[in-house]
Design a protein around this motif. Structure first.
Motif, PDB file in Angstrom:
ATOM      1  N   LEU A  51       0.888  -1.322   0.005  1.00 58.39           N
ATOM      2  CA  LEU A  51      -0.094  -0.154   0.132  1.00 58.39           C
ATOM      3  C   LEU A  51       0.904   1.176   0.147  1.00 58.39           C
ATOM      4  N   PRO A  52       0.295   2.408  -0.418  1.00 57.92           N
ATOM      5  CA  PRO A  52       1.082   3.668  -0.576  1.00 57.92           C
ATOM      6  C   PRO A  52       1.439   4.076   0.818  1.00 57.92           C
ATOM      7  N   ARG A  53       2.569   4.689   1.077  1.00 61.98           N
ATOM      8  CA  ARG A  53       2.979   5.291   2.076  1.00 61.98           C
ATOM      9  C   ARG A  53       2.140   6.600   2.445  1.00 61.98           C
ATOM     10  N   GLY A  54       1.787   6.527   3.882  1.00 63.85           N
ATOM     11  CA  GLY A  54       1.003   7.785   4.121  1.00 63.85           C
ATOM     12  C   GLY A  54      -0.400   7.896   3.344  1.00 63.85           C
ATOM     13  N   VAL A  55      -1.086   6.766   3.345  1.00 60.86           N
ATOM     14  CA  VAL A  55      -2.073   6.658   2.485  1.00 60.86           C
ATOM     15  C   VAL A  55      -3.476   6.822   3.609  1.00 60.86           C
ATOM     16  N   ALA A  56      -3.216   6.646   4.581  1.00 61.93           N
ATOM     17  CA  ALA A  56      -4.264   6.688   5.627  1.00 61.93           C
ATOM     18  C   ALA A  56      -4.374   7.768   6.703  1.00 61.93           C
ATOM     19  N   ARG A  96       2.728   1.463  10.809  1.00 64.29           N
ATOM     20  CA  ARG A  96       2.876   2.952  10.830  1.00 64.29           C
ATOM     21  C   ARG A  96       3.389   3.527   9.670  1.00 64.29           C
ATOM     22  N   PRO A  97       4.141   3.168   8.715  1.00 69.05           N
ATOM     23  CA  PRO A  97       4.283   3.942   7.313  1.00 69.05           C
ATOM     24  C   PRO A  97       3.194   4.294   6.761  1.00 69.05           C
ATOM     25  N   LEU A  98       2.095   3.548   6.800  1.00 65.92           N
ATOM     26  CA  LEU A  98       0.921   3.795   6.078  1.00 65.92           C
ATOM     27  C   LEU A  98       0.001   4.988   6.672  1.00 65.92           C
ATOM     28  N   LEU A  99       0.549   5.631   7.694  1.00 65.44           N
ATOM     29  CA  LEU A  99      -0.351   6.473   8.384  1.00 65.44           C
ATOM     30  C   LEU A  99       0.238   7.937   8.271  1.00 65.44           C
ATOM     31  N   LYS A 100      -0.661   8.883   7.885  1.00 65.77           N
ATOM     32  CA  LYS A 100       0.013  10.303   7.595  1.00 65.77           C
ATOM     33  C   LYS A 100       0.525  11.088   9.078  1.00 65.77           C
ATOM     34  N   GLY A 240     -14.188  12.794   3.678  1.00 66.32           N
ATOM     35  CA  GLY A 240     -13.186  12.477   2.776  1.00 66.32           C
ATOM     36  C   GLY A 240     -11.832  11.839   3.167  1.00 66.32           C
ATOM     37  N   ASP A 241     -11.730  11.515   4.542  1.00 62.01           N
ATOM     38  CA  ASP A 241     -10.493  10.930   5.165  1.00 62.01           C
ATOM     39  C   ASP A 241     -10.556   9.526   4.566  1.00 62.01           C
ATOM     40  N   VAL A 242      -9.233   8.887   4.765  1.00 59.04           N
ATOM     41  CA  VAL A 242      -9.255   7.572   4.511  1.00 59.04           C
ATOM     42  C   VAL A 242      -9.073   6.714   5.849  1.00 59.04           C
ATOM     43  N   VAL A 243      -9.691   5.785   5.897  1.00 58.07           N
ATOM     44  CA  VAL A 243      -9.866   4.892   7.047  1.00 58.07           C
ATOM     45  C   VAL A 243      -9.382   3.600   6.719  1.00 58.07           C
ATOM     46  N   LEU A 244      -8.220   3.145   7.154  1.00 62.79           N
ATOM     47  CA  LEU A 244      -7.686   1.702   6.919  1.00 62.79           C
ATOM     48  C   LEU A 244      -7.970   0.869   7.956  1.00 62.79           C
ATOM     49  N   ASP A 245      -8.421  -0.375   7.702  1.00 65.92           N
ATOM     50  CA  ASP A 245      -8.742  -1.538   8.615  1.00 65.92           C
ATOM     51  C   ASP A 245      -7.928  -2.763   7.914  1.00 65.92           C
ATOM     52  N   HIS A 263     -13.410   7.890   3.022  1.00 72.60           N
ATOM     53  CA  HIS A 263     -13.094   6.665   2.105  1.00 72.60           C
ATOM     54  C   HIS A 263     -12.443   5.342   3.045  1.00 72.60           C
ATOM     55  N   TYR A 264     -12.474   4.290   2.500  1.00 74.30           N
ATOM     56  CA  TYR A 264     -12.055   3.101   3.307  1.00 74.30           C
ATOM     57  C   TYR A 264     -11.035   2.138   2.395  1.00 74.30           C
TER      58      TYR A 264
END
Length: 311
Positions: A51-56, A96-100, A240-245, A263-264
């Motif tokens: 997954l892209p870094r900082g996507v969530a 951790r890297p996926l979080l802004k 409009g934010d991205v929520v990752l599970d 977004h999810y």
């Protein structure tokens, strides 16, 4: 045969093949647009690294608790605290890297693994709080207290984070109403009773576990209520934010995020649960109600006014 009132979603993979086909697989680095608003079928530890870094903006983690549990063919076995700590550190390293930098994280756990999870989080995040919520269901025990509580750890990446406290106010009944010059003071008089909107604490006693007559209920053994997830999403993300599970299960986080205009991205390795998640996401397009949440506030469990809002 189920009764007409039984709303439990238990569609088989064969019956729900069309829903399974809506899921995607990610085996290589993916762009944000490829994974946004998608259920990803695959093992979290393989998918997360793609997954892209900082996507969530927000990550909600409901990993297998350190208990023996069968998840429709995928078994999780209880281990030692040291092994569960290593397991926790492993998914933290992926998440951790996926979080802004301004992102937030919530982690669900039971009382036995809560200390392990809390210590691990402190090594990587700023721990803000530990929420304890009351499960009104639970097996009785002859030689111990019935286990009716679970924890949710709240952590952030930095001191710059989102928290919309006004969006998660709780509607409580006023037992002894106080008046000033005959007018209600900090409470509202309604046909259903007297109520006050209060700031939320870190103890939640207003959550109902999904049961057979609720449309959100599935046959997943550890499903989290949409009302519980709505509190986390509304407080710690914006529209409009991205929520990752990363352990999506039957899709409760994704469904709730969709209902609330977020977004999810959901990652789940069990095809059975992916089918249920996609069915629920489809239904959310026509019905965005969340039991216990109405008029911008969270109602107490079994409140008469709450029941009216549900119908």
């Amino acid at each position: 045969m189920k009764s007409e009132r039984n709303k439990t979603i238990d569609l088989s993979v064969a019956e729900g093949q069309a829903y399974l086909e809506r899921c995607i697989r990610v085996n290589a680095p993916a762009a944000r647009a490829e994974v946004l608003d998608k259920t990803i079928l695959g093992d979290a530890f393989s998918v997360l690294q793609c997954l892209p870094r900082g996507v969530a903006d927000l990550v909600i983690v409901d990993p297998p608790y350190n208990l023996d549990k069968d998840f429709h063919g995928n078994a999780f076995s209880k281990t030692s605290d040291e092994q569960y700590a290593a397991y926790t550190e492993r998914w933290i390293a992926q998440v951790r890297p996926l979080l802004k930098d301004a992102g937030s994280l919530y982690v669900c756990c039971d009382w036995q693994s809560s200390p392990v999870v809390g210590l691990a989080l402190k090594r990587h995040f700023i721990v803000r709080n530990r929420i304890t919520w009351q499960r009104e269901k639970g097996r009785g025990a002859r030689h111990n207290w019935k286990n009716a509580m679970e924890d949710i750890w709240f952590a952030t990446c930095s001191d710059d984070y989102t928290f919309h406290v006004e969006d998660v106010m709780q509607r409580r009944r006023v037992v002894a109403p106080y008046r000033t010059d005959g007018a209600p003071k900090d409470w509202e008089e309604t046909a259903d009773g007297n109520f006050r909107n209060t700031y939320p604490s870190n103890f939640w006693d207003d959550i109902s576990i999904p049961y057979w007559s609720m449309p959100e209920n599935t046959a997943h053994p550890t499903q989290k209520p949409e009302k519980l997830l709505a509190k986390l999403i509304l407080a710690s993300s914006s529209p409009g934010d991205v929520v990752l599970d990363p352990f999506a299960g039957s899709g409760s986080t994704a469904v709730t995020a969709k209902k609330l205009g977020r977004h999810y991205i959901g990652v789940e390795q069990n095809p059975q649960y992916c089918v249920w998640a996609e069915l629920r996401l489809e239904r959310a397009e026509a019905d965005c109600t969340i039991q216990g949440y109405a008029d911008g506030v969270f109602w107490e469990r079994n409140t008469a006014a709450q029941q009216k809002k549900r119908r």
